[in-house]
Write a protein that holds these residues in place. Sequence first.
Motif, PDB file in Angstrom:
ATOM      1  N   TYR A  41       0.807  -1.274  -0.029  1.00 63.15           N
ATOM      2  CA  TYR A  41      -0.064  -0.070   0.068  1.00 63.15           C
ATOM      3  C   TYR A  41       0.841   1.360  -0.135  1.00 63.15           C
ATOM      4  CZ  TYR A  41      -3.513  -3.354   1.229  1.00 63.15           C
ATOM      5  OH  TYR A  41      -4.401  -4.502   0.927  1.00 63.15           O
ATOM      6  N   GLY A  42       1.957   1.158  -0.630  1.00 65.58           N
ATOM      7  CA  GLY A  42       2.938   2.390  -0.755  1.00 65.58           C
ATOM      8  C   GLY A  42       3.634   2.852   0.459  1.00 65.58           C
ATOM      9  N   ARG A 152      -6.403 -12.809  -2.357  1.00 63.91           N
ATOM     10  CA  ARG A 152      -7.209 -12.148  -3.334  1.00 63.91           C
ATOM     11  C   ARG A 152      -7.803 -13.055  -4.456  1.00 63.91           C
ATOM     12  NH1 ARG A 152      -5.515  -7.566  -7.708  1.00 63.91           N
ATOM     13  NH2 ARG A 152      -7.341  -7.641  -8.720  1.00 63.91           N
ATOM     14  N   GLY A 153      -8.927 -13.035  -4.780  1.00 59.71           N
ATOM     15  CA  GLY A 153      -9.492 -13.872  -6.096  1.00 59.71           C
ATOM     16  C   GLY A 153      -9.653 -15.348  -5.377  1.00 59.71           C
ATOM     17  N   ARG A 155     -11.772 -16.351  -2.994  1.00 57.38           N
ATOM     18  CA  ARG A 155     -12.860 -16.523  -2.360  1.00 57.38           C
ATOM     19  C   ARG A 155     -13.798 -18.018  -2.995  1.00 57.38           C
ATOM     20  NH1 ARG A 155     -16.207 -11.107  -1.382  1.00 57.38           N
ATOM     21  NH2 ARG A 155     -17.244 -12.102  -3.267  1.00 57.38           N
ATOM     22  N   HIS A 156     -13.824 -18.008  -4.310  1.00 59.59           N
ATOM     23  CA  HIS A 156     -14.583 -18.841  -4.809  1.00 59.59           C
ATOM     24  C   HIS A 156     -13.823 -20.318  -4.989  1.00 59.59           C
ATOM     25  CE1 HIS A 156     -17.364 -15.564  -5.221  1.00 59.59           C
ATOM     26  NE2 HIS A 156     -16.650 -14.987  -5.948  1.00 59.59           N
ATOM     27  N   GLU A 267       7.787  -4.083  -3.982  1.00 58.53           N
ATOM     28  CA  GLU A 267       6.346  -3.694  -3.774  1.00 58.53           C
ATOM     29  C   GLU A 267       6.003  -5.059  -5.135  1.00 58.53           C
ATOM     30  OE1 GLU A 267       4.763  -0.086  -4.429  1.00 58.53           O
ATOM     31  OE2 GLU A 267       2.935  -0.444  -3.493  1.00 58.53           O
ATOM     32  N   SER A 268       6.585  -5.039  -6.120  1.00 60.55           N
ATOM     33  CA  SER A 268       6.019  -5.853  -7.281  1.00 60.55           C
ATOM     34  C   SER A 268       7.359  -6.057  -8.268  1.00 60.55           C
ATOM     35  CB  SER A 268       4.822  -5.500  -8.089  1.00 60.55           C
ATOM     36  OG  SER A 268       5.234  -4.295  -9.078  1.00 60.55           O
ATOM     37  N   GLU A 270       7.533  -4.955 -11.045  1.00 62.94           N
ATOM     38  CA  GLU A 270       7.683  -3.636 -11.962  1.00 62.94           C
ATOM     39  C   GLU A 270       8.395  -2.774 -11.109  1.00 62.94           C
ATOM     40  OE1 GLU A 270       4.422  -5.186 -12.182  1.00 62.94           O
ATOM     41  OE2 GLU A 270       5.220  -6.248 -13.777  1.00 62.94           O
ATOM     42  N   THR A 271       8.170  -2.612  -9.780  1.00 57.23           N
ATOM     43  CA  THR A 271       8.595  -1.541  -8.934  1.00 57.23           C
ATOM     44  C   THR A 271       9.954  -1.569  -8.694  1.00 57.23           C
ATOM     45  OG1 THR A 271       7.814  -2.411  -7.088  1.00 57.23           O
ATOM     46  CG2 THR A 271       6.181  -1.020  -8.237  1.00 57.23           C
ATOM     47  N   GLU A 632       2.357 -16.303 -22.375  1.00 59.30           N
ATOM     48  CA  GLU A 632       2.512 -16.195 -21.055  1.00 59.30           C
ATOM     49  C   GLU A 632       1.192 -17.105 -20.395  1.00 59.30           C
ATOM     50  OE1 GLU A 632       3.145 -12.604 -19.065  1.00 59.30           O
ATOM     51  OE2 GLU A 632       4.981 -12.638 -19.853  1.00 59.30           O
ATOM     52  N   ASP A 633      -0.043 -17.027 -20.917  1.00 58.79           N
ATOM     53  CA  ASP A 633      -1.034 -17.654 -20.640  1.00 58.79           C
ATOM     54  C   ASP A 633      -1.079 -19.033 -20.973  1.00 58.79           C
ATOM     55  OD1 ASP A 633      -1.776 -17.180 -23.095  1.00 58.79           O
ATOM     56  OD2 ASP A 633      -3.280 -16.301 -23.018  1.00 58.79           O
ATOM     57  N   ARG A 635      -1.355 -20.474 -23.936  1.00 58.47           N
ATOM     58  CA  ARG A 635      -1.755 -20.545 -25.580  1.00 58.47           C
ATOM     59  C   ARG A 635      -0.551 -20.752 -26.332  1.00 58.47           C
ATOM     60  NH1 ARG A 635      -3.983 -16.689 -27.803  1.00 58.47           N
ATOM     61  NH2 ARG A 635      -3.181 -14.975 -26.434  1.00 58.47           N
TER      62      ARG A 635
END
Lengths: 659, 260
Positions: A41-42, A152-153, A155-156, A267-268, A270-271, A632-633, A635
């Motif tokens: 969160y920065g 994150r993501g 839940r299901h 942080e990631s 890219e940062t 990358e996915d 395919r």
Amino acid sequence: MAEGTKPHAPAIIPGLETFPRLLRHHARVRADRPAIREKEYGIWQTYTWGECYAQVRALACGLAEAGFRRGDRLAIVGDNRPRLYLAVAAAQCLGGIPVLLYQDAIAEEMAYVLQDAEVKMAVVEDQEQVDKLLEILDRLPSLERIFYDDPRGMRHYTQPLLQGLDELLEAGRIHDRNQPDFVDEEIEKGESDDVSVMLYTSGTTGKPKGVCQTHRAFLFAGMGGVQFDHLTDREEVLSYLPMAWVGDHLFSYAQAYAAGFTINCPESSETVMTDLREIGPTYYFAPPRVFENLRTQVWIRMEDAGRLKQAMFRHFMKVAERCGIQILEGRPVPLLQRLHYALGEILVYGPLRNVLGLSRLRVAYTAGAAIGPDLFRFYRSIGINLKQLYGQTETCAYVCLQPDGEVKLDSVGKPAPGVEVKIADNGEIRVRGPMLLKAYYKRPQDTAEAFDEEGYFMTGDAGFFDEDGHLKIIDRAKDVGRLKDGSIFAPNYIENKLKFFPLIKEAVAFGHDRPYVTAFINIDLEAVGNWAERRGLAYSGYTDLAQQPAVYDLIQQCVEEVNEDLSHDPQMSGSQIRRFLILHKELDADDEELTRTRKVRRRFIAEKYAVLVEALYAGKDSQYIETAVKYEDGRAGKIAAEVRIRDAKVFPPSPRAQG
Amino acid sequence: MARVIGDVILDLQNISLSFGGVKALTNISFDVREGEIRAIIGPNGAGKSSMLNVINGVYHPQQGRIVFRGQERRRMNPHEAAAQGIARTFQNIALFKGMTVLDNIMTGRNLMMRRNFLWNALYWGPSRREEIAHRKRVEEIIDFLEIQNIRKTPVGRLPYGLQKRVELARALAAEPSLLLLDEPMAGMNVEEKQDMCRFILDVNEQLGTTIVLIEHDMGVVMDISDRVVVLDYGRKIGDGPPDEVRNDPVVIEAYLGAGH
């Protein structure tokens, strides 16, 4: 030709022979010092050694409750996240073995390692990694539980084997409260000869092998490095390289535990550059390509700068070239030059180091591949103490280190404290010491073959000691081939020379059993793209840019410069590149053309692009080729192109001009 | 999937909108349920953006009723729509190009700022606490949309695909219950589209936001939306789940053209 053991072999402190014991020690003596920071969160959030230990205890209890036992393997996959580092320690507390995986590996590659290591549980970073594991779950009979760090993501997801790390920690905390002696007892059971971690070799040759390293080995390497460079618990490092890489495990884990210093998780991915500036590490480790990217960016930005700044930069870079390294190493330099450099320090070098985030740096290391002399000189001349080291996964990345003040451009330094190095008759480098692997997992045959009769580990690298006792590396021993006329062909050596140009990202040289040397080249899209932009050259993507005649002209100059350089080397003058082509696609680890550590898999490439190799030797001007690619996915797609082939000028052998 | 589609929260009844003699929308009715992803598709000039502008309060239909959360809406302006929890993004990105990503997203919190500019002129005090609270929420959105690396970059310097994402971030900063997306994927490459799809689904699933979107890419629409409205020349010619709409001969004729 053997080098003797150095007098100051690192000593492991009695009572602190394993990493969990060290962690407990740090939690006692420097409980409030930062152990791990992470930007979230920065804001940089800090975990102290005390908090880390508490979390590791809870994690260990949680894992034990879930059924994780002594000797079990725990897979850890993800970016550099604090809780993943803590999971390493938690598994070690229980006498289990953390198995670190590359986070960008595709599911297929992970399946191999997870099967090979017979992993019982996995701690992964996020949904992305969970998805990969679920995809291959039916092939992993031993995998019982998966814990994820970031909910994150998730839940299901209803699979019963999934659980969040938060819940695991909560369960663990209760367990720890009810049985406060449990973790301590488990830690006491651990011994220094237990396997502390399993790292997989990059698989440049064949399938990856699980390297089992003991607490003793990694602590020895960690302590050795700490003593060698006088590291203290005040060091700051940025942990951004894959956790599965031996270098990160040595610098961000073993050395951090050995010295008690702070690691910082970006942080990631890219940062990283921004985070580097914010942290201002005092100790830094990066493979050459990172240093190269940094410098390329500096150059690109300088070309966009105003004229005055450009002139200033150019002027002071010349000054630095003349005396920067001497000043760094404390050698005598005339007063006037010293003043000139001091002015440059104020106007250029200081601000430049600051922009790079390297202002507070005391020591920087590079390893993993050869570093270009230009690049190496650039950093040292602006006052950055960049040094090289040499080592492998099997040796805890700890064989040779360059001592301060004895840094040479083309060597990897002297044997590290406590390490014996000798050169075999065939030129192969062999090493012995406590940092060697215990075994390859479940591969007694490979393990036996890795050592010679005197117990030296056979590195597979070819090299020699120079007159000052510094080790020089030429190539992989088995890669060194011969041209048809019998002269020596060291592909790596040639490829590295090509890659030292910022415009060239990858190169693959061919020549074994051939009449002359040829090469595939990958241009650096950023650098060449920038060049094309400035010239108003339109292009639609990599494939298009790579086949532009102007780009070929540009690369031809580079190739011919390399040829000129090779012509001065009596052993190598026959290895000049006669013909080359620019590949229509970027070599990629997803297509198995590079290893995860970005080394070219020469044989695989030669087979995959056999038509192109033949065209190079058949004297054609161009060749049509279609190549399957993996996105990358996951395919699959196809890239087709008519690849041009060029001849390059070769130079008659001649002695090198002095200076 | 445990998504819950609730009751109707937005009901549009017999909406007609004309500009002078041009009829943009003729007698259109459809509804949006809580928690769903509702797509509006149609050829160019079909009236899709006008429809969004009606929902959003930019245009005021000459005929028809709009019921939002059980209340019939009187004539309102976009500002009021925003206050009711409706946020949107634009077909042509409408960000402050010279401002950083962070500042742009902060403007999305504008409606929730309670302190007036006199308070804001003071460095310490309630204004600062409020700013910190808002910044925290904005940072969560930055994390959610994975744009940490461009936090401090001026928007004008970003590629198009990222600008679209920043616009989505700004709309999310208002914590809307209904999010209107006007061609969120126009002009993007395949990879950017995939990313955007994932974010839209994440917003819908994890924040529970109801989404109305206009999109040209039929593949995307069919993949992510629960129900689709099809417009043609200002009239509604189809309405239903993607599979149904895809196979409707009238829709095929109008939208995809004969021969498909």
